[in-house]
Design a protein around this motif. Structure first.
Motif, PDB file in Angstrom:
ATOM      1  N   LYS A  10      48.862  12.978 -24.144  1.00 27.72           N
ATOM      2  CA  LYS A  10      47.890  11.904 -24.330  1.00 27.72           C
ATOM      3  C   LYS A  10      47.048  12.211 -25.553  1.00 27.72           C
ATOM      4  CE  LYS A  10      47.814  10.508 -19.549  1.00 27.72           C
ATOM      5  NZ  LYS A  10      47.043  10.196 -18.362  1.00 27.72           N
ATOM      6  N   TYR A  77      37.554   8.396 -21.906  1.00 30.59           N
ATOM      7  CA  TYR A  77      38.953   8.738 -22.167  1.00 30.59           C
ATOM      8  C   TYR A  77      39.116  10.060 -22.913  1.00 30.59           C
ATOM      9  CZ  TYR A  77      40.381   4.360 -20.213  1.00 30.59           C
ATOM     10  OH  TYR A  77      40.608   3.352 -19.333  1.00 30.59           O
ATOM     11  N   ARG A  79      38.275  13.100 -21.859  1.00 31.68           N
ATOM     12  CA  ARG A  79      38.627  14.242 -21.036  1.00 31.68           C
ATOM     13  C   ARG A  79      40.128  14.387 -20.789  1.00 31.68           C
ATOM     14  NH1 ARG A  79      36.534  18.370 -19.115  1.00 31.68           N
ATOM     15  NH2 ARG A  79      34.564  17.767 -20.023  1.00 31.68           N
ATOM     16  N   GLY A  80      40.774  13.255 -20.629  1.00 32.92           N
ATOM     17  CA  GLY A  80      42.199  13.337 -20.306  1.00 32.92           C
ATOM     18  C   GLY A  80      43.108  13.582 -21.499  1.00 32.92           C
ATOM     19  N   SER A  81      42.538  13.551 -22.691  1.00 35.48           N
ATOM     20  CA  SER A  81      43.431  13.640 -23.848  1.00 35.48           C
ATOM     21  C   SER A  81      43.671  15.071 -24.282  1.00 35.48           C
ATOM     22  CB  SER A  81      42.906  12.820 -25.015  1.00 35.48           C
ATOM     23  OG  SER A  81      41.551  12.561 -24.872  1.00 35.48           O
ATOM     24  N   MET A  82      44.910  15.296 -24.664  1.00 37.31           N
ATOM     25  CA  MET A  82      45.304  16.637 -25.093  1.00 37.31           C
ATOM     26  C   MET A  82      45.119  16.808 -26.604  1.00 37.31           C
ATOM     27  SD  MET A  82      48.806  16.841 -22.959  1.00 37.31           S
ATOM     28  CE  MET A  82      48.845  16.562 -21.204  1.00 37.31           C
ATOM     29  N   ASN A 105      30.584  14.943 -30.357  1.00 30.11           N
ATOM     30  CA  ASN A 105      30.906  14.091 -29.218  1.00 30.11           C
ATOM     31  C   ASN A 105      32.108  14.641 -28.436  1.00 30.11           C
ATOM     32  OD1 ASN A 105      29.924  11.908 -27.921  1.00 30.11           O
ATOM     33  ND2 ASN A 105      31.124  10.382 -29.064  1.00 30.11           N
ATOM     34  N   SER A 111      38.007  18.022 -23.102  1.00 33.15           N
ATOM     35  CA  SER A 111      38.391  19.322 -22.584  1.00 33.15           C
ATOM     36  C   SER A 111      38.335  20.357 -23.704  1.00 33.15           C
ATOM     37  CB  SER A 111      39.811  19.228 -22.019  1.00 33.15           C
ATOM     38  OG  SER A 111      40.417  20.484 -22.009  1.00 33.15           O
ATOM     39  N   ASP A 113      40.313  22.681 -24.357  1.00 30.91           N
ATOM     40  CA  ASP A 113      41.621  23.028 -24.913  1.00 30.91           C
ATOM     41  C   ASP A 113      42.180  21.962 -25.849  1.00 30.91           C
ATOM     42  OD1 ASP A 113      41.807  25.397 -23.573  1.00 30.91           O
ATOM     43  OD2 ASP A 113      42.564  24.443 -21.756  1.00 30.91           O
ATOM     44  N   VAL A 114      41.401  20.944 -26.115  1.00 32.48           N
ATOM     45  CA  VAL A 114      41.943  19.809 -26.855  1.00 32.48           C
ATOM     46  C   VAL A 114      42.263  20.207 -28.305  1.00 32.48           C
ATOM     47  CG1 VAL A 114      39.748  18.867 -27.676  1.00 32.48           C
ATOM     48  CG2 VAL A 114      41.627  17.318 -27.116  1.00 32.48           C
TER      49      VAL A 114
ATOM     50  N   TRP B  28      22.280  10.814 -33.898  1.00 36.52           N
ATOM     51  CA  TRP B  28      23.358   9.873 -33.734  1.00 36.52           C
ATOM     52  C   TRP B  28      22.860   8.540 -34.241  1.00 36.52           C
ATOM     53  CZ3 TRP B  28      28.082  10.550 -33.669  1.00 36.52           C
ATOM     54  CH2 TRP B  28      28.975   9.691 -33.061  1.00 36.52           C
ATOM     55  N   TRP B 147      49.632  22.518 -17.295  1.00 39.36           N
ATOM     56  CA  TRP B 147      49.109  23.569 -18.167  1.00 39.36           C
ATOM     57  C   TRP B 147      47.789  23.143 -18.784  1.00 39.36           C
ATOM     58  CZ3 TRP B 147      48.239  22.495 -23.318  1.00 39.36           C
ATOM     59  CH2 TRP B 147      48.807  21.320 -23.801  1.00 39.36           C
ATOM     60  N   PHE B 148      47.659  21.828 -19.019  1.00 41.69           N
ATOM     61  CA  PHE B 148      46.449  21.319 -19.653  1.00 41.69           C
ATOM     62  C   PHE B 148      45.378  21.016 -18.614  1.00 41.69           C
ATOM     63  CE2 PHE B 148      43.805  17.980 -21.451  1.00 41.69           C
ATOM     64  CZ  PHE B 148      43.481  18.528 -22.675  1.00 41.69           C
ATOM     65  N   TYR B 149      45.800  20.382 -17.545  1.00 39.64           N
ATOM     66  CA  TYR B 149      44.824  19.945 -16.548  1.00 39.64           C
ATOM     67  C   TYR B 149      44.467  21.041 -15.561  1.00 39.64           C
ATOM     68  CZ  TYR B 149      46.215  15.440 -18.395  1.00 39.64           C
ATOM     69  OH  TYR B 149      46.479  14.403 -19.228  1.00 39.64           O
ATOM     70  N   LYS B 150      45.113  22.196 -15.694  1.00 39.85           N
ATOM     71  CA  LYS B 150      44.851  23.359 -14.848  1.00 39.85           C
ATOM     72  C   LYS B 150      45.332  23.180 -13.402  1.00 39.85           C
ATOM     73  CE  LYS B 150      42.060  25.378 -18.006  1.00 39.85           C
ATOM     74  NZ  LYS B 150      42.061  24.361 -19.064  1.00 39.85           N
TER      75      LYS B 150
END
Lengths: 211, 561
Positions: A10, A77, A79-82, A105, A111, A113-114, B28, B147-150
């Motif tokens: 994602k 959106y 948080r879910g993105s890699m 931001n 996350s 790890d993104v 901002w 692996w990403f979402y743990k």
């Protein structure tokens, strides 16, 4: 409709309004370009499956509205993105300066790890250029993020940008896997008791015989 | 005053100040007039969200397939056992040694491991193998995005039932509905993916855990309805679990089932003429703990033949390490007539306590008068390379089927003779914790076959432990011209008790000959992978060290390495 694929990545496109996020995505997913400007409403996404080292990787690329008023929706959106692409417009100084804000931001919402990447879009418009390539590179080095100048209109580096980001994510995945082998090495300790089980009665009885 | 000023200057902002500052979002873009979304905008966003849900649904199903696949593999795996393959249960052999998985430290045969590329990590350099199960787990971890979402993201198992984890949301319900409809016209399932084959069986499963148990492994292939019926009749967890590992061997199963179908064509006509009388003997005879056996007897006047269909057995005793058996039935018409042997056996059904034999065996030359006096003896044996152990037996009078075909359920009684007959050996095992060694005493042997022209043999016993780091081999003395030799000789094998559970003691009895190779008289293997009496003897020795465990064992005439 659905073809088989090996992984789903994602991705997310962020940046100020009008920098060309939607155009980049449109170029990548449909290989087309639309000259007219239609502001994205909230969010949108496109799908494209690419082949990465023999693995079919499905990319779900989220396109966000740059406008402030959709911020609450778009940040959901993150948080879910890699992988996240930060897009600025080389003909718009302000959009480049705002990249820092966008990065902040990301740090707040995405996350840890993104994978990130900075795109300087509209590099075909050299006459109106306000942000030099060097400045872009400087910023990228500062944040240790990959950087590339793209043009959705001329289809320059768009493909490359997405492939690079996807490859980076894949590399991170492999790396994580290797790191994961350490706890799994520790997990062998969980298996060990089966060995100990066999030993236990022996030691217990042998102690008895000593007594 | 001064101090206060200083304090103010460097005071840390308190929580309230911080939260206020966060609300301001200074730095901002300042303009923060947020007009509410218009209905059309809301609609557009809702449409996108809906599209995204579709994608998520596909993804959830894909992950579900991965999970189910892994589950199937896990279930069909034999589980860790010493000196056997974790996955297929293959035992170690000379040419195909077992490898140790670098991740789970279990042993697996060469077919069930993959070589991990040495450059990938220094961790693997020592043991470059990973068992298929660990490899698959990793692959799943990668492919699912865990692996990403743990953790493994939301997934829909490839049945039509449940969305796990977040099953309660509205979204998941729509997912399921959509999933059901697309299940029928499945295009994106991998070939051999379990769901398309097994979809019907799940609808019959009442409970969640049950269905989870029987998520099929991809190896199952065509699944008999018959077989699913058995699965749905709840057995204990273990037997259920193992019953589907039985499907792992489609060869044996298919063979018997196809056979039964071939016979059933013939039987069908017969059945139409004579109604089958169902005599349920089960309540009459209490189960002695050795299980029950269902058979069908049909006598045919015209050919004077008796057809015995061995249908199935239930709740047999476990013989091997995992508590399972490899049962087969030996059928014999008693009393015997002269030397003519009227013995038949069924095929072996592997790794189960509830075998489905479905095999019809024919005894010919049975006259009608025989029916009233003779009886059928059925003995269940556990098939083993090193001789067969009796698991139970039942006798039924042939009078039962004189009139019409009968179906019977027999309760098995326990193994008749505890002590083996024929060529046998008495040995004592003792693990000495002081000497840290296994003491094997070869006491005596009996009824050894004669190999020399004088009608005797000159027996001696060779014994070794396998695998043994010390490569110790021992030999007894030779007892000349003796078929019932008495040795009473002791031998020591240095080993650890933990090692013992994965070592085998191999004994071979030989006839000493000069000038020509020694003749083989019999062999015996004791170890955790052996069965029945031999297994019990071995385990007793491990469990109760410093005790002498003496037992007779029959020798087998097969020679193995």
């Amino acid at each position: 409709m659905a073809k088989t694929y090996d992984c789903l990545f994602k991705l997310l496109l962020i940046g100020d309004s009008g920098v060309g996020k939607t155009s980049i995505l449109f170029r990548f997913s449909e290989d087309a370009f639309n000259i007219s400007f239609i502001s994205t409403i909230g969010i949108d996404f496109k799908i494209r499956t690419i082949d990465l080292d023999g693995k079919k990787v499905k990319l779900q690329i989220w396109d966000t509205a740059g406008q402030e008023r959709f911020r609450t929706i778009t940040t959901a959106y993150y948080r879910g993105s890699m992988g996240i692409m930060l897009v600025y417009d080389v003909t718009n100084e302000k959009s480049f300066e705002n990249i820092k804000n966008w990065i902040r931001n990301i740090e707040e919402n995405a996350s840890a790890d993104v994978e990130k990447m900075i795109l300087g879009n509209k590099c075909d418009l050299d006459s109106q250029r306000q942000v030099s390539k060097e400045r872009g590179e400087q910023l990228a080095i500062e944040y240790q993020i990959k950087f590339v100048e793209t043009s959705a209109k001329d289809s320059l580096n768009v493909e490359y940008a997405f492939y690079t980001l996807a490859r980076d994510i894949k590399a991170k995945m492999e790396k994580k896997q290797k790191e994961a082998s350490n706890p799994s090495g520790g997990r062998s300790g969980v298996h060990k008791p089966t060995l100990n089980d066999a030993r236990k009665p022996v030691t217990w009885l042998s102690r008895c015989s000593v007594l | 005053m001064n101090i206060q000023n200083k304090a103010n200057k460097y005071v840390c902002p308190n929580d309230r100040q911080l939260s206020l500052r966060a609300k301001l979002r200074t730095g901002w873009s300042a303009a923060r007039s947020e007009p509410p979304l218009t209905p059309s905008e809301r609609e557009a966003i809702a449409a996108v969200v809906k599209r995204a849900e579709k994608v998520d649904e596909v993804e959830a199903k894909r992950i579900g397939r991965l999970v189910a696949r892994l589950e199937g593999m896990r279930r069909s795996a034999r589980g860790p056992a010493p000196r056997t393959c974790l996955l297929c249960g293959e035992t170690a052999r000379l040419l195909s040694p077992l490898r140790t998985c670098a991740v789970c430290r279990n042993t697996a045969c060469s077919k069930c491991v993959i070589d991990t590329p040495p450059h990938r990590s220094p961790l693997y350099s020592r043991e470059p193998y990973m068992c298929n199960l660990c490899a698959e787990t990793r692959e799943m971890w990668k492919k699912s995005g865990a692996w990403f979402y743990k953790s493994v993201p939301k997934y829909t198992l490839p049945e039509r039932k449940t969305t796990r984890r977040y099953a309660e949301t509205e979204l998941s319900r729509t997912l399921q509905e959509a999933g059901n409809s697309s299940n029928e016209g499945k295009t994106d399932s991998e070939p051999g993916s379990p769901l398309s084959i097994h979809a019907p069986s799940f609808s019959r499963q009442p409970s969640n855990t049950e269905s989870r148990k029987s998520v099929p492994s991809p190896h199952d292939g065509p699944f008999d309805w018959n077989e699913t019926d058995i699965l749905t009749h709840g057995f204990s967890g273990l037997s259920l679990h193992r019953a589907d590992s039985l499907n792992q061997r489609p060869l044996g199963l298919k063979r018997t089932s196809s056979k039964s179908s071939a016979y059933s064509v013939r039987n069908a006509r017969k059945d139409a003429q004579k109604p089958v009388t169902q005599i349920e003997r089960a309540p009459a005879i209490p189960d002695a703990g050795f299980g029950t056996l269902e058979i069908r007897l049909a006598y045919e006047n015209a050919t004077s033949s008796l057809a015995v269909t061995v249908l199935r057995a239930r709740g047999l005793i476990g013989m091997d390490m995992t508590g399972l058996s490899d049962p087969f039935c030996r059928l014999e018409i008693l009393p015997k007539e002269g030397t003519y042997s009227n013995r038949l056996r069924t095929k072996t059904v592997h790794k189960t306590k509830n075998p489905e034999f479905n095999e019809t065996l024919h005894f010919f030359g049975i006259t009608e008068s025989d029916l009233s006096v003779k009886s059928l003896e059925i003995v269940l044996f556990d098939d083993d390379r090193y001789g067969c152990d009796e698991m139970g037996s039942a006798t039924v009078s042939l009078r039962e089927c004189a009139k019409s075909p009968t179906q019977l359920r027999l309760a098995l009684s326990g193994a008749s003779g505890c002590e083996p007959t024929g060529p046998r050996i008495l040995l004592a095992l003792c693990y000495s914790t002081k000497k840290r060694a296994l003491i094997v005493t070869i006491c005596r042997a009996a009824e050894l076959p004669s190999q020399d022209s004088n009608g005797y043999s000159d027996p001696f016993v060779k014994l070794h432990l396998d695998p043994d780091p010390y490569h110790k081999k021992h030999k007894t003395s030779i007892k000349w011209r003796n078929l019932n030799p008495v040795w009473n000789e002791e031998f020591l094998f240095e080993t650890r008790p933990t090692e013992l559970s994965r070592q085998n003691l191999t004994l071979t009895v030989w006839d000493k000959d000069y000038g020509k190779p020694n003749d083989f008289l019999g062999s015996l293997i004791l170890g955790a992978s052996s069965k029945g009496r031999r297994l019990k003897h071995w385990m007793d020795c491990i469990k109760y060290p410093d005790h002498r465990h003496e037992q007779w064992h029959s020798l087998t005439d097969t020679q193995h390495l």
